[in-house]
Design a protein around this motif. Structure first.
Motif, mmCIF file in Angstrom:
data_model
loop_
_atom_site.group_PDB
_atom_site.id
_atom_site.type_symbol
_atom_site.label_atom_id
_atom_site.label_comp_id
_atom_site.label_asym_id
_atom_site.label_seq_id
_atom_site.Cartn_x
_atom_site.Cartn_y
_atom_site.Cartn_z
ATOM 1 N N ALA A 106 50.321 41.440 84.887
ATOM 2 C CA ALA A 106 51.408 40.981 84.028
ATOM 3 C C ALA A 106 51.645 39.485 84.155
ATOM 4 C CB ALA A 106 52.688 41.749 84.353
ATOM 5 N N ASN A 107 51.668 38.973 85.398
ATOM 6 C CA ASN A 107 51.947 37.552 85.591
ATOM 7 C C ASN A 107 50.849 36.678 84.990
ATOM 8 O OD1 ASN A 107 54.425 37.756 87.099
ATOM 9 N ND2 ASN A 107 53.208 38.487 88.826
ATOM 10 N N VAL A 108 49.601 37.049 85.236
ATOM 11 C CA VAL A 108 48.485 36.271 84.707
ATOM 12 C C VAL A 108 48.484 36.317 83.186
ATOM 13 C CG1 VAL A 108 45.983 36.037 84.660
ATOM 14 C CG2 VAL A 108 47.134 36.654 86.791
ATOM 15 N N THR A 109 48.744 37.495 82.628
ATOM 16 C CA THR A 109 48.799 37.624 81.169
ATOM 17 C C THR A 109 49.915 36.769 80.582
ATOM 18 O OG1 THR A 109 47.936 39.884 81.334
ATOM 19 C CG2 THR A 109 49.011 39.250 79.271
ATOM 20 N N GLN A 110 51.090 36.826 81.233
ATOM 21 C CA GLN A 110 52.228 36.047 80.749
ATOM 22 C C GLN A 110 51.965 34.543 80.860
ATOM 23 O OE1 GLN A 110 54.817 37.261 79.258
ATOM 24 N NE2 GLN A 110 55.940 35.323 79.021
ATOM 25 N N SER A 111 51.206 34.122 81.883
ATOM 26 C CA SER A 111 50.927 32.694 82.081
ATOM 27 C C SER A 111 50.022 32.122 80.999
ATOM 28 C CB SER A 111 50.291 32.462 83.456
ATOM 29 O OG SER A 111 48.964 32.982 83.506
ATOM 30 N N LEU A 112 49.386 32.988 80.235
ATOM 31 C CA LEU A 112 48.489 32.547 79.166
ATOM 32 C C LEU A 112 49.074 32.820 77.793
ATOM 33 C CD1 LEU A 112 45.112 33.811 80.687
ATOM 34 C CD2 LEU A 112 46.045 31.494 80.734
ATOM 35 N N GLY A 157 55.091 29.610 75.795
ATOM 36 C CA GLY A 157 55.315 28.263 76.290
ATOM 37 C C GLY A 157 54.414 27.895 77.445
ATOM 38 N N TYR A 158 54.019 28.879 78.241
ATOM 39 C CA TYR A 158 53.120 28.602 79.367
ATOM 40 C C TYR A 158 51.746 28.171 78.876
ATOM 41 C CZ TYR A 158 56.752 31.076 81.978
ATOM 42 O OH TYR A 158 57.958 31.463 82.522
ATOM 43 N N LEU A 159 51.251 28.839 77.845
ATOM 44 C CA LEU A 159 49.965 28.449 77.273
ATOM 45 C C LEU A 159 50.062 27.067 76.622
ATOM 46 C CD1 LEU A 159 47.047 29.100 76.537
ATOM 47 C CD2 LEU A 159 47.896 30.265 74.483
ATOM 48 N N THR A 160 51.181 26.802 75.959
ATOM 49 C CA THR A 160 51.389 25.483 75.356
ATOM 50 C C THR A 160 51.377 24.394 76.415
ATOM 51 O OG1 THR A 160 52.730 26.462 73.586
ATOM 52 C CG2 THR A 160 52.964 24.097 73.963
ATOM 53 N N ALA A 161 52.003 24.680 77.558
ATOM 54 C CA ALA A 161 52.024 23.709 78.642
ATOM 55 C C ALA A 161 50.632 23.482 79.214
ATOM 56 C CB ALA A 161 52.972 24.180 79.749
ATOM 57 N N MET A 162 49.848 24.543 79.342
ATOM 58 C CA MET A 162 48.483 24.400 79.859
ATOM 59 C C MET A 162 47.642 23.563 78.890
ATOM 60 S SD MET A 162 46.195 24.973 82.157
ATOM 61 C CE MET A 162 46.918 26.259 83.192
ATOM 62 N N ILE A 163 47.749 23.849 77.607
ATOM 63 C CA ILE A 163 47.008 23.070 76.615
ATOM 64 C C ILE A 163 47.471 21.617 76.620
ATOM 65 C CG2 ILE A 163 46.558 22.804 74.149
ATOM 66 C CD1 ILE A 163 46.760 25.831 73.884
ATOM 67 N N GLY A 165 60.491 14.878 81.854
ATOM 68 C CA GLY A 165 61.166 16.151 82.057
ATOM 69 C C GLY A 165 60.494 17.264 81.280
ATOM 70 N N THR A 166 61.242 17.880 80.376
ATOM 71 C CA THR A 166 60.695 18.976 79.563
ATOM 72 C C THR A 166 60.301 18.519 78.159
ATOM 73 O OG1 THR A 166 62.939 19.583 78.866
ATOM 74 C CG2 THR A 166 62.049 20.689 80.825
ATOM 75 N N VAL A 167 60.370 17.210 77.891
ATOM 76 C CA VAL A 167 60.039 16.714 76.551
ATOM 77 C C VAL A 167 58.573 16.945 76.230
ATOM 78 C CG1 VAL A 167 59.947 14.661 75.086
ATOM 79 C CG2 VAL A 167 61.878 15.005 76.649
ATOM 80 N N VAL A 168 57.693 16.668 77.201
ATOM 81 C CA VAL A 168 56.256 16.892 77.048
ATOM 82 C C VAL A 168 55.886 18.128 77.860
ATOM 83 C CG1 VAL A 168 53.952 15.937 77.393
ATOM 84 C CG2 VAL A 168 55.845 14.426 76.759
ATOM 85 N N PRO A 169 55.411 19.202 77.232
ATOM 86 C CA PRO A 169 55.087 20.420 77.973
ATOM 87 C C PRO A 169 53.841 20.234 78.837
ATOM 88 C CG PRO A 169 54.439 20.646 75.673
ATOM 89 C CD PRO A 169 55.170 19.351 75.784
ATOM 90 N N LEU A 170 54.007 20.390 80.154
ATOM 91 C CA LEU A 170 52.912 20.278 81.104
ATOM 92 C C LEU A 170 52.981 21.451 82.072
ATOM 93 C CD1 LEU A 170 53.085 16.459 81.959
ATOM 94 C CD2 LEU A 170 51.540 17.585 80.349
ATOM 95 N N ASN A 197 56.518 36.059 90.020
ATOM 96 C CA ASN A 197 55.368 35.325 90.560
ATOM 97 C C ASN A 197 54.614 34.551 89.485
ATOM 98 O OD1 ASN A 197 55.827 36.216 93.187
ATOM 99 N ND2 ASN A 197 54.542 38.030 92.944
ATOM 100 N N ILE A 198 55.302 34.210 88.395
ATOM 101 C CA ILE A 198 54.628 33.499 87.314
ATOM 102 C C ILE A 198 54.158 32.126 87.772
ATOM 103 C CG2 ILE A 198 56.749 32.475 86.406
ATOM 104 C CD1 ILE A 198 53.791 33.815 84.335
ATOM 105 N N ALA A 199 54.903 31.516 88.704
ATOM 106 C CA ALA A 199 54.486 30.207 89.219
ATOM 107 C C ALA A 199 53.148 30.310 89.938
ATOM 108 C CB ALA A 199 55.551 29.647 90.161
ATOM 109 N N LEU A 200 52.950 31.398 90.662
ATOM 110 C CA LEU A 200 51.674 31.607 91.350
ATOM 111 C C LEU A 200 50.553 31.841 90.336
ATOM 112 C CD1 LEU A 200 52.804 33.891 94.314
ATOM 113 C CD2 LEU A 200 52.474 31.419 94.299
ATOM 114 N N ALA A 201 50.858 32.556 89.267
ATOM 115 C CA ALA A 201 49.843 32.784 88.231
ATOM 116 C C ALA A 201 49.470 31.476 87.541
ATOM 117 C CB ALA A 201 50.360 33.798 87.210
#
Length: 274
Positions: free
Chosen positions: A44-50, A53-59, A218-223, A242-246
């Protein structure tokens, strides 16, 4: 011979134990936590991390790192070439020394330096008429990251440029080759592994940076690094503790791919230039 080898292995045991403690235990805890949700094994955590907003931050982190790596590699290579070909020993030593210092200058002090200079109330921003808030954007962050990326590329490329033999240019000229032919068929193929390795190095440095971006945008640029910080402070969905770990595991995967490219390039560069 076998006894000497066994003694050699005994000498490495403290190092292996230190490596296992400092890197092995956190890595195991990271992987275990990333694949654990609500107290049981889960994706679940790994799926949610992708997703979302998490995927947007990774991109966003990948785009930022790629842009900084490309621009820093080009500008840093030209600066390194100007320094290496300069006849002034003082200039060479000054630039390389400054590059060594600036390449390690980051975090909150770097953010404060740029905010005080080009921020909304900065010393220079009013003089040149910069639009309000232009520093606190994606491209503003690119400019700030170039501050330490260009010196890092200079340090990476200077030894490679030093390795170009003058005899190669003389031989090319003696064979009737133009300057373009020399760079196209001799110099660039030799320098290519070092240049690509530098690009990978800059990508990794920008991808893992956190404090500067946190202090500036801050949160202006998603990282992804900022998302990890938010997750650690409790900004997560219920059931995804544990989303931070994912997210950290996602970063490790990207960093692993980066190193998989970087290490072979470094070995090839060493063979060419030594």
């Amino acid at each position: 011979m076998s006894r000497s080898r066994s003694k050699g292995w005994l000498g490495t045991l403290p190092l292996l134990a230190f490596f296992a403690l400092v890197f092995g235990v956190p890595a195991i805890a990271l992987v275990a936590g990333a694949f654990t949700a609500q107290g049981r094994p889960s994706l679940a955590n790994v799926t949610q991390s992708l997703q979302g907003g998490y995927l947007t931050a990774m991109i966003g982190s990948i785009k930022l790192s790629a842009m900084v790596a490309l621009l820093g590699a080009v500008l840093g290579t030209f600066l390194a070439y100007a320094v290496v070909t300069s006849r002034s020993t003082l200039l060479r030593e000054a630039v390389l020394t400054a590059s060594g210092v600036l390449a390690n200058f980051g975090g909150v002090p770097l953010a404060f330096f740029w905010i005080a200079t080009l921020g909304n109330s900065g010393v220079i921003s009013g003089l040149v008429g910069l639009p309000s808030g232009s520093l606190y954007t994606f491209w503003g962050l690119v400019v700030v990251y170039l501050y330490f990326s260009i010196p890092l590329m200079v340090l990476a490329m200077a030894p490679a440029l030093d390795g170009l033999r003058p005899q190669w240019r003389e031989a090319a000229a003696g064979s009737g080759a133009t300057a373009w032919h020399y760079w196209r068929f001799v110099a660039l193929p030799v320098l290519a592994p070092a240049m690509l390795g530098g690009v990978v190095l800059l990508f990794g440095a920008s991808f893992s940076a956190y404090a500067t971006a946190n202090a500036m945008v801050g949160t202006v640029v998603p990282l992804v690094t900022l998302k990890i910080a938010s997750a650690l402070t409790g900004d997560v969905l219920i059931g995804y503790e544990n989303i931070a770990l994912a997210l950290s595991l996602d970063m490790v995967v990207v960093a692993g791919l980066v190193m998989a490219v970087y290490l072979p390039l470094q070995r090839r560069t060493s063979r060419w230039l030594h």
